[in-house]
Design a protein around this motif. Sequence first.
Motif, short mmCIF file in Angstrom:
data_model
loop_
_atom_site.label_atom_id
_atom_site.label_comp_id
_atom_site.label_asym_id
_atom_site.label_seq_id
_atom_site.Cartn_x
_atom_site.Cartn_y
_atom_site.Cartn_z
N HIS A 42 -2.29 -0.83 -5.12
CA HIS A 42 -1.40 -0.08 -4.23
C HIS A 42 -2.14 0.80 -3.24
N ASP A 90 0.84 -1.21 0.00
CA ASP A 90 0.00 0.00 0.00
C ASP A 90 0.86 1.24 0.00
N TRP A 91 0.43 2.23 -0.81
CA TRP A 91 1.22 3.44 -0.96
C TRP A 91 0.52 4.64 -0.31
N GLY A 92 -0.33 4.32 0.66
CA GLY A 92 -0.88 5.39 1.52
C GLY A 92 -1.88 6.30 0.87
N TYR A 93 -2.75 5.77 0.00
CA TYR A 93 -3.83 6.62 -0.52
C TYR A 93 -5.14 5.83 -0.53
#
Lengths: 542, 343
Positions: B244, B170-173
Amino acid sequence: MSKTFNDIDSLIDRLKSVARQLDLDEPSAEPPAGVDRQQMLERLNAEPEIPIKNPWNPRLEELVTPLSNDPAFLQRSYRLLLGRDVDPVGLQSYLTELPRCGRLYVLGDLLRASECRQHLNNKGIVIPHQRLLRLPVRIVERPGIMSKLIRPPVRLVYRLVGVLMRPRWREQERLARLEAEQARRNNILQDVLIELENDLRRHDSELERDRADAKDQNARLQTQEEQLEAQQEQMQSDFKQTGQRINELERHQPALWSALQHQRRAVERLVTDPAQLPATPKQAEALSQDLIDAYYLAFEDACRGSEAQIAAHLRQYQPQIDAARQAGKKTLDVGCGRGEWLKLLANEGFEARGVDLNVAMVDHCHTLGFDVVHDDAIAELRRQPDDSHALISAFHIAEHLPFDVLYALVDEAQRVLAPGGVLIMETPNPENILVGSHTFYHDPTHLNPLTPTAMSFLLTYHGFAEVEVRRFNPYPEEAKVPGNDPLTERVNGHLCGPQDFAVVGLKAAPTELTAQKMTEEEQNVEASNDAPADDKSQEASA
Amino acid sequence: MRVLVTANLVPFLHGGADYHIEGVTRALKVHGHEAELLRFPFRFQPESDIHRLMEYVETLDFTAPNGQAIDRTISLQFPGYGVNHPEHVVWVMHQHRAMYELWEDDKATKEQRELRKAIHAFDKRHLGRAKALFANSRRVAERMATYNDLTARPLYHPPFDAERFYCDEDWGYVFCPSRLESLKRQDLLIEAARHLKSPVRILIAGSGGQAERYQRLIEKHKLSDRVRLTGRFSEAEKRAWYAHSLAVFFGPKDEDYGYITLEAMLSSKPVITCEDSGGPREFVQHDETGWVLPPEPEAIAAAIDEAYANRERSAQMGRAGLDAYHRAGITWPQVVERLLDRT
């Protein structure tokens, strides 16, 4: 570890590049076989987390979790009581405290934190013995000497309670763990079964599709084969037809060349004498005659039989040739054409001479080395002395001539032949109905069919002896109607009988009258030599 | 089996319905059936057009048109389920929504009132006599029970290319792919961004009539660094952006079914949805596979912060979502089997 991005644009750019890579990496929509089951296996082997049956009302043993190690206990307590992961500072300090005070004390310490109380309130979570756990810790953790003094004994009490309760809690937790494990395995098993079923269905439908495809392909192959065969047959027959066409074209070719040659001459003749332009009606007529001659040469070439066939046919006149030999060596072939007969006569030792009105034919014979003149037949005959020839022949001439000319021809032949000399006149046989009604008219210069009876009488009338009719060239056997009853024979006779006949006769003993006549004729010949074209309109070409 | 599928065609207005319609037809063919798709041209205006189409479909008999016997007819949309066939199975994608849950009585014209009456009668008449009555989702079945007193069984189908979704770091969005329409309520998510405490970013993908309004909203609240409308997306982009994400937001107003919920689950991502979102609620379990919240920006913001604070837990919820998807047995073979069930 999660990636960090400086700004939202670099995040989006990065995502787009991942998507582009996906497009490249995913040629097929199907996942590799067995991926799902591999995931199942991983899940089966994973260490199960000890569950909390009711997160809103956890039991004490679920909080103390005697079967887990200290870090796991801390992480779990943080999540449950604070709603977040344990932070490194908290983890470190509690790990050092735990051996001295035990887990119950740590729980009490967490419970007294305001963060925890807020979280529990928000979520509506109720912890058993919350106050009992919290209160002593709250007292002893207050700043002050009093608190410092009673802290160790209180901690000890917490530890003791923990130690006393541990066997029971352990038991209970073990049981809960087993139950959870059981439930988890049930779920996984169900998942595996569902996956298996889906796989099976997919395989089934694939198999079905493959089977249908194979069937389709088979049918398609078969029709293709049939088509190929048909094509092959078509090609073979095309080939054959083309071959026949080529043969035909090859046969026509010389005729076309000679027609071309002939026309060129006609044009040359016009051009070499410009004084004669514009052409008089007579010259125009001569020109058109030349053109028709060329056409006729081509026509004959196209329709005549092969040289071997013609030679075989002419061989049938051997009896007449032998008879003529008794009367001398000189022969004249009226309308000699391409000179096939002249060739035969020359081989037989005769002096063969020919006459033809067709320039192209005459040229052809000259190239073969024959003695041929370009002239009208009657005029040529008239130039010949009485009783001078052993054989006079006219193959397929009579049917081109008006009757007066035909009459003159027979009359002159009778004069020119030596006693015992032979006259041969061959013409299409109208006894064959197909000849009389049909094939006779292939030739545009034919006038009318002549019957064997009429021709026999014509020769007899002019004093020929031993007049005989000879019939040739019947249709081949296979063309005939099968059977030999009278009706069939009659039908075959009329439809498939000989297509040509010849009337042959011998000149009987000389008379004195002929000598007188001759001198008159010689004068006539001189006159006609001056203007050979005059007679052309009267006489047909051969 | 020879199967006729009926549906509508709204020229150049394509969406999930087209995938559904073509998906059923293809699945029938893949399973060896002879399937033919019949689409009626549909116009929302004027009302008389809809009256005419209803009358027209009722004149059609597909028992054996031109001597070609048809074994079963499957109708997916209003008013195609009005055609006549002895083995008529209706799988209601949704009814004519403007005359049901989207009806606004105070704004209705006389013509609309007449049309509504006619459609209610039409639905009662034809849906009631179907050999089998399925709904696209439990939500759609509930509506039919409420408005028409009919019992329909929910029948789920998989989203397009279901097997190609995947999960990655995960890319935090928070990802929100949907048409930009009022009913999809992207504004809830934009408003929520104002209350976020964590640095989570918000990517709203898709195009639609509300693009301008949403963009103005982002600018008004000075959220350009945090929230972005990324526009149209390709299939690969959709999958990568799901993969992501930290979580997926899908909080429409009373959605029929909603592929987004299922796609998020297939990508092992937790779903943030709302109590009044309809279809998604049938799949999202609060605190297990996502969050079911009141449709309020503050609540949504709190859930996003929670997801960010406990990323490991969020990932775990995502995985639970994938498991739940598999357990639900949402596959085309099952759909075909139930639609063609003889009983």
